[in-house]
Design an enzyme around this catalytic site. Structure first.
Site, PDB file in Angstrom:
ATOM      1  N   LYS A  62       0.829  -1.210   0.000  1.00 33.47           N
ATOM      2  CA  LYS A  62       0.000   0.000   0.000  1.00 33.47           C
ATOM      3  C   LYS A  62       0.863   1.260   0.000  1.00 33.47           C
ATOM      4  CE  LYS A  62      -4.379  -1.899   1.280  1.00 33.47           C
ATOM      5  NZ  LYS A  62      -5.375  -2.211   2.281  1.00 33.47           N
ATOM      6  N   ARG A 116      -3.225 -10.007   4.682  1.00 30.53           N
ATOM      7  CA  ARG A 116      -3.659 -10.143   3.281  1.00 30.53           C
ATOM      8  C   ARG A 116      -2.538  -9.581   2.417  1.00 30.53           C
ATOM      9  NH1 ARG A 116      -6.038  -6.940  -0.395  1.00 30.53           N
ATOM     10  NH2 ARG A 116      -7.572  -7.852  -1.807  1.00 30.53           N
TER      11      ARG A 116
END
Ligand code: PMM
Length: 402
Positions: free
Chosen positions: A209, A249
């Site tokens: 991210k 994840r």
């Protein structure tokens, strides 16, 4: 949890699995199996992009992307989660054998989602976000991100419970990057222990991210490339494992699996250096073992047509060896046996097998993949098996090690 984004524009994947609206199913299946080979326990299949600014994919398109892949992965024996905000997609993929629904809207986007989750008894990941992908950052204002995210997640839990979703089915996720800027994400990660104390399993999605790219920006301010954020992701995974997080994840399952192995070894080094695969028996390994005996569940397993049609009661005994024992008198530090029992009952009621060997193996693998345990022993009893002479019980025991 390995990420399988079946979208044309996934920002973090090297090669999109959708080109000119066509899904490359073979490539998707290969990537899923590569993730499992690299150490992923669950594959999270998504057919709709949730990156900032993304506009919604149609329901038909989303279903066409995920359903064939979910079907095949389930038949390959993988544990599948589906990243969707649509009740219809959840319903269809659960019917196809998916175990988890991962809803980044925390089941707010579709008013039918909670009733599908309640009716199916599926495990669900309720993620925190504010607004939608189109206006992701408009509401990224917090005076205390942790307390606000917890309060907003608690409202989603209340709504889920009120709709009939079992508490044991719920996994929570603070939703890094969703209506959160870098400083908010770091704040939430710093407070992982507070999230853990909510008593629900926690999922963290930090993989590749932007906040990691910003942290690792070069001296001229250029944000680190998406493909070069896996070391940072793996460090987050290790720290999450150390904090007791249920799952991370990630795109690069191998790096995170290695990092988690290090974190777990450091946590458990005082107990034993013996790997379970060398030990042979669950009783040989130090550490607490949770036993749940005589779980009654209806299923349609057997080689005869009448067994498939009429079904019968099965009884299951399960023993789970925890990776590490609880350090306090707190449920969140151990395995919730009521959840385990429900998972086993659901598994017995799922897709019929010819053999109870297959069923026992399927249950053991699911438990091993779902819970933080080193080893699992499962016995399936079939006391109404069609035998020609009187008998007390027929049973099969399997033992699986991480
Ligand atoms: N992040 C993305 C998509 N789905 N689901 C959960 N539960 N948590 C997340 O953090 C999350 C998610 C976006 O990341 P991607 O585009 O790399 O999949």
């Amino acid at each position: 949890m390995g990420i399988l984004n079946i979208t044309p524009d996934s920002f973090a994947e090297s090669a999109p699995l959708v080109n000119d609206a066509a899904v490359d199913i073979d490539a998707a299946l290969r990537r899923a199996h590569d993730l499992v080979d690299a150490g992923a326990d669950i594959i999270d299949v998504g057919g709709e992009s949730t990156r900032p600014g993304a506009i919604r994919t149609s329901e038909a398109e989303e279903l066409a992307r995920v359903l064939p892949v979910v079907r095949q992965l389930v038949s390959d024996g993988l544990v599948v989660s589906v990243d969707t905000m649509r009740a219809s997609v959840a319903q269809a993929t659960l019917h196809a054998g998916a175990t988890f629904i991962n809803d980044v809207s925390g089941a707010t986007a579709d008013p039918e989602m909670l009733s599908v989750l309640a009716d199916t008894g599926a495990r669900c990941i309720l993620m925190h976000r504010r607004g939608a992908s189109e206006d992701m950052y408009a509401e990224a204002h917090y005076s205390n991100p942790t307390t606000e995210v917890i309060a907003e997640l608690a409202r989603r839990v209340d709504a889920a419970l009120a709709a009939g979703v079992s508490a044991s089915a719920i996994v929570l996720d603070p939703g890094l990057g969703f209506a959160k800027r870098a400083e908010h994400n770091w704040h939430l990660l710093k407070d992982l222990a507070t999230f853990m104390s909510l008593g629900f399993p926690l999922l963290i999605g930090a993989s590749r991210k932007r906040f990691l790219g910003e942290l690792l920006a070069s001296t001229d301010g250029a944000v680190r490339d998406v493909q070069d954020r896996d070391v940072a992701t793996a460090v987050v995974s290790a720290l999450c494992a150390q904090a007791g997080v249920w799952a991370v994840r990630v795109h690069d399952a191998g790096a995170s699996r290695d990092a988690i192995a290090v974190a777990e070894a450091m946590k458990t080094s005082s107990r034993s250096h013996t790997t379970p695969t060398q030990s042979g028996s669950i009783a040989d390994i130090a550490g607490p073992i949770i036993s749940i005996m005589g779980i009654q569940a209806f299923g349609r397993h057997g080689v005869f047509a009448f067994e498939r049609e009429q079904g019968q009661m099965f009884s299951v005994d399960a023993q789970l060896q925890l990776i590490s024992g609880p350090t306090s008198d707190d449920l969140s530090e151990t395995i919730d046996y009521s959840r385990v029992a429900q998972d086993i009952a659901r598994n017995v009621g799922a897709q019929p097998c010819d053999l109870i060997e297959t069923l026992a193996e399927r249950i053991a693998q699911e438990l091993l993949h779902t819970y933080p345990c080193r080893a699992v022993v499962v016995t399936v009893h079939k006391p109404q098996a069609p035998l020609a002479i009187p008998f007390a019980d027929v049973a099969v025991t399997v033992e699986c090690h991480r």
